[in-house]
Design an enzyme around this catalytic site. Structure first.
Site, PDB file in Angstrom:
ATOM      1  N   GLY A  63      10.797   7.155   5.018  1.00 41.13           N
ATOM      2  CA  GLY A  63      10.895   8.086   6.138  1.00 41.13           C
ATOM      3  C   GLY A  63      12.259   8.717   6.304  1.00 41.13           C
ATOM      4  N   THR A  93       4.090  10.120   3.498  1.00 36.71           N
ATOM      5  CA  THR A  93       4.228   8.667   3.517  1.00 36.71           C
ATOM      6  C   THR A  93       5.369   8.304   2.570  1.00 36.71           C
ATOM      7  OG1 THR A  93       2.630   8.384   1.714  1.00 36.71           O
ATOM      8  CG2 THR A  93       1.753   8.330   3.945  1.00 36.71           C
ATOM      9  N   VAL A 153      13.282   3.957  13.859  1.00 39.08           N
ATOM     10  CA  VAL A 153      12.146   4.883  13.934  1.00 39.08           C
ATOM     11  C   VAL A 153      12.127   5.693  12.641  1.00 39.08           C
ATOM     12  CG1 VAL A 153      11.218   6.895  15.136  1.00 39.08           C
ATOM     13  CG2 VAL A 153      12.197   4.995  16.448  1.00 39.08           C
ATOM     14  N   GLY A 154      10.974   5.762  12.017  1.00 40.37           N
ATOM     15  CA  GLY A 154      10.847   6.512  10.775  1.00 40.37           C
ATOM     16  C   GLY A 154      10.391   7.941  11.016  1.00 40.37           C
ATOM     17  N   ASP A 155       9.855   8.536   9.983  1.00 43.36           N
ATOM     18  CA  ASP A 155       9.421   9.930  10.069  1.00 43.36           C
ATOM     19  C   ASP A 155       8.071  10.097  10.748  1.00 43.36           C
ATOM     20  OD1 ASP A 155       8.315   8.551   7.832  1.00 43.36           O
ATOM     21  OD2 ASP A 155       7.679  10.450   6.952  1.00 43.36           O
ATOM     22  N   THR A 178       0.872  -1.173   0.000  1.00 44.39           N
ATOM     23  CA  THR A 178       0.000   0.000   0.000  1.00 44.39           C
ATOM     24  C   THR A 178       0.910   1.223   0.000  1.00 44.39           C
ATOM     25  OG1 THR A 178      -0.148   0.015   2.396  1.00 44.39           O
ATOM     26  CG2 THR A 178      -1.820  -1.233   1.191  1.00 44.39           C
TER      27      THR A 178
HETATM   28  N1  GLY Z   1       7.084   6.804   6.290  1.00 45.41           N
HETATM   29  C1  GLY Z   1       7.050   5.685   7.124  1.00 45.41           C
HETATM   30  C2  GLY Z   1       8.379   5.199   7.509  1.00 45.41           C
HETATM   31  O1  GLY Z   1       9.349   5.405   6.805  1.00 45.41           O
HETATM   32  O2  GLY Z   1       8.465   4.564   8.534  1.00 45.41           O
END
Ligand code: GLY
Length: 368
Positions: A272, A269, A247-249, A215
């Site tokens: 990140g 999205t 940890v992402g954005d 997705t």
């Molecule tokens: N944008 C979601 C992630 O990179 O974790």
């Protein structure tokens, strides 16, 4: 706010290839908005915006609207980008990130690398509501969730477990450890290794081969009340097969989410790491404050990412990013927009005209 094409080009300085995609779709978003109530989300969030609009129409708080919408997608085991059913880390454990930001109070809350709780966005709202903090991580986030009454459960669904097992059994090269010849900092190489992916979103295509539907990887939602109050939230299971603790954005205020009640709300999205390194959502809101339309602001942030993607392993043969990011923006007057690095993106909108997907602008045309 009417932005002529000349001003649009001058403002964000897009190259010819970028402009080809951006021009056609940026102009409608440059018009003044029709006010609230309105909710926007990533493409996987049409049920979220529909629910958020119901809450807004009922006079609800804009953050409650976002959270009530996004929790529907977190609860859905068929969406492998968030909550229950999210794809796990390299050890087969689902770790979730989420953040919320409430425009009227300028308060935010977030959790990162949270295990065993299916609705991180609800926990993030509790961080903002019950504590003086903004971000709780890992074991501390889980203990907080337990203390305020959240139920623990296994989040790894059979489909996600099978995809992870297949990835493991193939000893996939598509992991997040760099080989010595790919190290990005220092030495002589500086990431001169060629990109690992195909043109565009190579990782997405490879995921499809593992029997799971790719997705948008995350859900973002921004909402505006009839009275002009804004809020937003972002939730994700993060990059599949990530290193534990990555940890992402999404839980980083200013990266995967930012909201300023006097200006607008924005989120992102996709990859990140790229969004964090340009303070993505904060950049979008700052651009709107400076006069960009929502779509222009999203494109400008994406252009920053493209210009700063310097290591070769993240670029395709044409030197463009071998990944995708989609950005979303909702302005205080109700104007909204979205843009992706690569063509083909959509975003969800619910307002007086109904629930629908709209096309995201883009920088580059995806091949084929
Ligand atoms: N944008 C979601 C992630 O990179 O974790």
């Amino acid at each position: 706010m009417n932005v002529s094409r000349r001003m649009f080009v001058g403002t964000i300085g897009l190259g010819a290839a970028a402009l080809a995609g951006a021009r056609a779709m940026a102009q409608p978003a440059a018009k003044a908005g029709a006010g609230g109530p309105v909710s926007i989300s990533s493409a996987n969030g049409l049920r979220a915006t529909a629910r958020a609009l119901e809450v807004l129409k009922g006079g609800g708080d804009p953050l409650d609207a976002c959270v009530e919408g996004v929790r529907i997608v977190e609860d859905d085991p068929a969406d492998n980008s968030v909550g229950l059913g999210g794809l796990p880390n390299e050890e087969g454990v689902v770790e979730l990130d989420a953040s919320v930001m409430h425009g009227p109070t300028h308060r935010s809350g977030a959790v990162a690398a949270l295990r065993n709780i299916r609705n991180p966005v609800l926990v993030a709202r509790e961080v903002a509501r019950r504590t003086d903090h903004v971000l709780l991580v890992g074991e501390g986030a889980l203990r907080f969730a337990r203390r305020v009454g959240f139920k623990e459960e296994e989040l790894l669904t059979e489909a996600a477990r099978k995809a992870w097992l297949k990835w493991r059994s193939e000893l996939s090269r598509d992991d997040d450890w760099l080989a010595e010849d790919e190290f990005d900092l220092g030495g002589t190489d500086r990431g001169e290794h060629a990109g690992r992916g195909e043109e565009g979103i190579g990782r997405a295509r490879r995921l499809a081969g593992l029997g799971v539907e790719f997705t948008t990887g995350t859900i973002h939602c921004s909402s505006l009340t009839a009275g002009g109050d804004l809020s937003g939230c972002t939730s994700t299971s993060g990059l599949s097969w990530k290193l534990p603790g990555r940890v992402g954005d999404s839980p980083i205020i200013g990266a995967g989410l930012y909201c300023d009640n006097g200006v607008g709300s924005a989120g992102a999205t996709g990859r990140g790491e790229a969004v964090m390194q340009v303070c993505g959502a904060r950049t979008i809101v700052a651009r709107m404050e400076a006069g960009d339309s929502p779509t222009e602001a999203c494109l400008a942030m994406l252009k920053m990412i493209v210009d700063r993607t310097r290591v070769k392993r993240l670029r395709n043969a044409a030197g463009r990013p071998d990944f995708n990011v989609t950005a979303y923006a909702l302005r205080k007057d109700g104007a909204h927009g979205s843009a992706s690095i690569w063509s083909g993106g959509q975003y969800s909108v619910s307002d007086a005209a109904g629930d629908r997907h709209e096309a995201s602008a883009y920088l580059f045309e995806k091949a084929g």
